[in-house]
Motif scaffolding. Sequence first.
Motif, PDB file in Angstrom:
ATOM      1  N   GLU A   1       0.863  -1.183   0.000  1.00 27.74           N
ATOM      2  CA  GLU A   1       0.000   0.000   0.000  1.00 27.74           C
ATOM      3  C   GLU A   1       0.899   1.232   0.000  1.00 27.74           C
ATOM      4  N   VAL A   2       0.313   2.380  -0.293  1.00 27.61           N
ATOM      5  CA  VAL A   2       1.090   3.617  -0.264  1.00 27.61           C
ATOM      6  C   VAL A   2       1.474   3.930   1.176  1.00 27.61           C
ATOM      7  N   ARG A   3       2.742   4.217   1.397  1.00 25.88           N
ATOM      8  CA  ARG A   3       3.251   4.568   2.719  1.00 25.88           C
ATOM      9  C   ARG A   3       4.024   5.879   2.600  1.00 25.88           C
ATOM     10  N   ILE A   4       3.844   6.748   3.590  1.00 21.10           N
ATOM     11  CA  ILE A   4       4.546   8.030   3.598  1.00 21.10           C
ATOM     12  C   ILE A   4       5.419   8.076   4.842  1.00 21.10           C
ATOM     13  N   ILE A   5       6.711   8.186   4.614  1.00 19.59           N
ATOM     14  CA  ILE A   5       7.699   8.140   5.695  1.00 19.59           C
ATOM     15  C   ILE A   5       8.285   9.532   5.905  1.00 19.59           C
ATOM     16  N   THR A   6       8.298   9.984   7.165  1.00 20.84           N
ATOM     17  CA  THR A   6       8.909  11.265   7.516  1.00 20.84           C
ATOM     18  C   THR A   6       9.987  11.028   8.567  1.00 20.84           C
ATOM     19  N   ALA A   7      11.226  11.360   8.226  1.00 14.32           N
ATOM     20  CA  ALA A   7      12.338  11.191   9.155  1.00 14.32           C
ATOM     21  C   ALA A   7      12.334  12.331  10.164  1.00 14.32           C
ATOM     22  N   ILE A   8      12.381  11.984  11.457  1.00 15.48           N
ATOM     23  CA  ILE A   8      12.359  13.014  12.498  1.00 15.48           C
ATOM     24  C   ILE A   8      13.677  13.098  13.269  1.00 15.48           C
ATOM     25  N   TYR A   9      14.598  12.185  12.981  1.00 19.10           N
ATOM     26  CA  TYR A   9      15.909  12.231  13.648  1.00 19.10           C
ATOM     27  C   TYR A   9      16.905  11.404  12.848  1.00 19.10           C
ATOM     28  N   GLY A  10      18.133  11.917  12.749  1.00 16.16           N
ATOM     29  CA  GLY A  10      19.238  11.161  12.191  1.00 16.16           C
ATOM     30  C   GLY A  10      19.137  10.965  10.693  1.00 16.16           C
ATOM     31  N   HIS A  11      19.761   9.888  10.225  1.00 17.16           N
ATOM     32  CA  HIS A  11      19.740   9.621   8.796  1.00 17.16           C
ATOM     33  C   HIS A  11      19.982   8.134   8.548  1.00 17.16           C
TER      34      HIS A  11
END
Length: 287
Positions: free
Chosen positions: A234-244
């Motif tokens: 399914e479509v997933r939206i990922i947002t990074a909030i710390y680090g890399h």
Amino acid sequence: MLPYKTIPVFLEKIWGGTRLLNYYKNIEGKIGESIEFDGREHGIPLIIKLIDACDDLSIQVHPDEQTAVMFKDGTCGKDEFWVVLDCYEDSYIYWGFNGIYDKSRIYEATLDGSIVNMLNKVNVSVGDCIYIPSGTVHALGKGVMVYELQQSSDVTYRLYDWDRLDKGKKRELHIEKAIESIKPHNFISLSDITNIYEMESKGHNLITIGNYEYFKAKYVCLKNGESIIQACDEVRIITAIYGHGFLDFKDNRMLLKKGDTVVLPEASDECVSIIGDGMLRYIEATV
């Protein structure tokens, strides 16, 4: 279709600040919102924002679908979900009523600002997860910065705006529509607030933090070299909030760093691999 990074849209607000610079956003002025993802153009009923409230937001409410349609303000309601990214030691939110009030009393209280005394004033900490169903009166307090996941609606009805001026004028209120939208019996309990870092400290690195009617959210923490394989079912939206870290799809590798939002398109029988580099923390949103 390959995974891709979104291009944020920045909105200047009277209550905005500059902390989005810490998320590698190229901003100028008092930016209150970074719209990371607006799914309406793709048929996905989600909007994701980073919100920097350097002053109190208006006391407000969002309608449910029935009320929005009645007022011809769209075709869906607006439930919201917050994860606190930054805040002052004494930061707070306004979140639901602290007692049972009829709508005539609420209306009177909007006229003199005493409505703020009728609301739960809740201290928050970094990592707190808070659900705001439509019909709940609420406001971010000064100093709170959040990740926001919401239904795909722009409708906000203001009840009280602290009598402040924006370019020499008071901002518009929407008291009648707001009163109609309020669900005064929405039950709010502090036990409904969970904290991702408290759960992480107990060894939980993959956590469902929201499982609601219109959207779902997970929190993931990957230490150096740790990885997770994610199906593209399914479509997933990922947002990074710390680090890399890195995101691998087929023969393609993408750098994923704090402040990035990446869309993983639906692709049957495919998967992606996400790898921590040092440490990577991110929030995943789905319908």
